[in-house]
Scaffold this motif. Structure first.
Motif, PDB file in Angstrom:
ATOM      1  N   ARG A 130       0.846  -1.193   0.000  1.00 52.40           N
ATOM      2  CA  ARG A 130       0.000   0.000   0.000  1.00 52.40           C
ATOM      3  C   ARG A 130       0.881   1.242   0.000  1.00 52.40           C
ATOM      4  O   ARG A 130       1.975   1.248   0.576  1.00 52.40           O
ATOM      5  N   LEU A 131       0.360   2.312  -0.592  1.00 54.53           N
ATOM      6  CA  LEU A 131       0.998   3.612  -0.514  1.00 54.53           C
ATOM      7  C   LEU A 131       0.454   4.375   0.694  1.00 54.53           C
ATOM      8  O   LEU A 131      -0.680   4.142   1.126  1.00 54.53           O
ATOM      9  N   HIS A 132       1.281   5.272   1.242  1.00 55.42           N
ATOM     10  CA  HIS A 132       0.789   6.178   2.277  1.00 55.42           C
ATOM     11  C   HIS A 132      -0.095   7.210   1.597  1.00 55.42           C
ATOM     12  O   HIS A 132       0.357   7.999   0.779  1.00 55.42           O
ATOM     13  N   ARG A 133      -1.358   7.197   1.935  1.00 58.74           N
ATOM     14  CA  ARG A 133      -2.298   8.080   1.272  1.00 58.74           C
ATOM     15  C   ARG A 133      -3.269   8.693   2.286  1.00 58.74           C
ATOM     16  O   ARG A 133      -3.384   8.243   3.422  1.00 58.74           O
ATOM     17  N   LEU A 152       1.173  13.636   4.436  1.00 55.85           N
ATOM     18  CA  LEU A 152       1.998  14.449   3.547  1.00 55.85           C
ATOM     19  C   LEU A 152       3.450  14.040   3.665  1.00 55.85           C
ATOM     20  O   LEU A 152       3.990  13.967   4.781  1.00 55.85           O
ATOM     21  N   GLU A 153       4.092  13.757   2.527  1.00 61.75           N
ATOM     22  CA  GLU A 153       5.523  13.488   2.548  1.00 61.75           C
ATOM     23  C   GLU A 153       6.283  14.796   2.760  1.00 61.75           C
ATOM     24  O   GLU A 153       5.846  15.863   2.317  1.00 61.75           O
ATOM     25  N   LEU A 154       7.413  14.710   3.444  1.00 64.37           N
ATOM     26  CA  LEU A 154       8.250  15.878   3.699  1.00 64.37           C
ATOM     27  C   LEU A 154       9.473  15.794   2.795  1.00 64.37           C
ATOM     28  O   LEU A 154      10.404  15.036   3.078  1.00 64.37           O
ATOM     29  N   PRO A 155       9.495  16.539   1.694  1.00 63.40           N
ATOM     30  CA  PRO A 155      10.588  16.402   0.718  1.00 63.40           C
ATOM     31  C   PRO A 155      11.967  16.649   1.322  1.00 63.40           C
ATOM     32  O   PRO A 155      12.951  16.028   0.903  1.00 63.40           O
ATOM     33  N   ALA A 156      12.046  17.536   2.303  1.00 58.98           N
ATOM     34  CA  ALA A 156      13.347  17.829   2.914  1.00 58.98           C
ATOM     35  C   ALA A 156      13.766  16.778   3.936  1.00 58.98           C
ATOM     36  O   ALA A 156      14.907  16.790   4.402  1.00 58.98           O
ATOM     37  N   GLU A 157      12.835  15.890   4.279  1.00 62.56           N
ATOM     38  CA  GLU A 157      13.108  14.839   5.271  1.00 62.56           C
ATOM     39  C   GLU A 157      12.681  13.501   4.665  1.00 62.56           C
ATOM     40  O   GLU A 157      11.605  12.985   4.982  1.00 62.56           O
ATOM     41  N   PRO A 158      13.487  12.919   3.765  1.00 62.81           N
ATOM     42  CA  PRO A 158      13.078  11.685   3.080  1.00 62.81           C
ATOM     43  C   PRO A 158      12.672  10.590   4.065  1.00 62.81           C
ATOM     44  O   PRO A 158      13.358  10.335   5.052  1.00 62.81           O
ATOM     45  N   GLY A 159      11.536   9.973   3.770  1.00 59.95           N
ATOM     46  CA  GLY A 159      11.055   8.879   4.609  1.00 59.95           C
ATOM     47  C   GLY A 159      10.110   9.294   5.714  1.00 59.95           C
ATOM     48  O   GLY A 159       9.487   8.438   6.347  1.00 59.95           O
ATOM     49  N   LEU A 160       9.984  10.606   5.960  1.00 61.02           N
ATOM     50  CA  LEU A 160       9.091  11.068   7.019  1.00 61.02           C
ATOM     51  C   LEU A 160       7.751  11.518   6.435  1.00 61.02           C
ATOM     52  O   LEU A 160       7.671  11.998   5.305  1.00 61.02           O
TER      53      LEU A 160
END
Length: 297
Positions: A226-229, A250-258
């Motif tokens: 599953r994707l995080h949605r 929401l993905e945090l582009p400056a913090e990959p994986g968070l």
């Protein structure tokens, strides 16, 4: 589980996706009534993907190294993969082509002070920051109040996957849709295993859950991803009762994986009223904690 063997992941994922599709679903004629395999045969997948049987057999045995994007797209179409499954296939292929290396422990993640300020500035919605292993890394006051059952144990960081599978009685009371939540947790961990198969902490978590939970072993073996949605989450809170929440992840582009997760409810709904009650209760708890600390000081 000492390791997550990449070839095994590839083999089990592809064979499980092949097994769920019938020839009729692909437009192929199903010759003969006595098929020895469940789902498609390997040669049928090869035909649909436009590759040789030998090449597909090699891929299903765990070797995706060197497979072009075009081949992977054709394979995804042949196996009727959804978006998450397609992404998982590409993750496995990238890892298959990467130099093999030892398990690695990721550096401890520290949530930046500015992100904590953003969390604390959100006063009327539960919000928290977590990673793909379901570690709870930072929360605002209302988030701590909402997830108080998850935070009840002493282990830190708290981990919602452990809560779901290792404290199932409390988790079933808390999550209205417990079975769906349990499936999503295992599927998202499986997705992360394809993305980071050498992550030592992820390997340890999957091993712990596999050892301690029969339900997790079943869900893990399904090979679902599953994707995080965004979506809905329904909980029974021990203080304010039922909450039907809209979730934005929401993905945090400056913090990959968070991921930054926020729970809201439309104004005027019972859930919005109960969130306001929860905020009042949380403020009281915080006040009491502060007063106790001041008194002890």
């Amino acid at each position: 589980m000492a390791t997550m063997d990449l070839r095994t992941q590839i083999r089990e994922f592809l064979s499980s996706r092949r097994a769920r599709i019938t020839p009729e679903q692909t437009g192929l004629a199903a010759y003969g009534g006595n098929r020895r395999v469940k789902g498609l045969r390997r040669e049928e997948v090869a035909l649909l993907a436009g590759v040789s049987v030998d090449y597909y057999v090699r891929m299903e045995r765990g070797s995706l190294a060197g497979a072009s994007d075009g081949v992977l797209e054709a394979l995804a179409a042949a196996l009727q993969l959804d978006e998450a499954e397609r992404d998982h296939l590409f993750h496995l292929a990238r890892q298959s082509g990467a130099p093999s290396g030892p398990r690695r422990r990721r550096p401890a993640v520290t949530v930046r002070s500015t992100l904590r300020q953003v969390l604390d500035a959100i006063s009327d919605a539960p919000a928290w920051i977590g990673n793909a292993r379901y570690d709870v890394l930072a929360m605002n006051q209302l988030g701590r109040a909402l997830y108080s059952p998850v935070l009840a144990g002493p282990r830190r960081p708290a981990n919602t996957a452990r809560f779901v599978y290792l404290n199932p009685e409390v988790a079933r009371d808390f999550f209205v849709d417990y079975d769906r939540i349990a499936g999503d947790v295992a599927a998202k961990l499986r997705m992360e295993a394809g993305r980071n198969p050498h992550d030592e902490e992820l390997i340890a978590l999957v091993g712990e859950l596999s050892t301690c939970s029969e339900l997790f072993r079943q869900r893990w073996a399904s090979q679902d991803v599953r994707l995080h949605r965004s979506g809905r989450k329904r909980v029974r809170h021990p203080i304010v009762g039922r909450l039907d929440l809209d979730v934005e992840s929401l993905e945090l582009p400056a913090e990959p994986g968070l991921h930054f997760i926020v729970y809201t409810a439309p104004a005027g709904t019972p859930t919005a009223d109960n969130l306001a009650l929860l905020a009042s209760w949380a403020a009281t708890q915080q006040t009491l904690a502060t007063e106790i600390e001041a008194h002890n000081g």
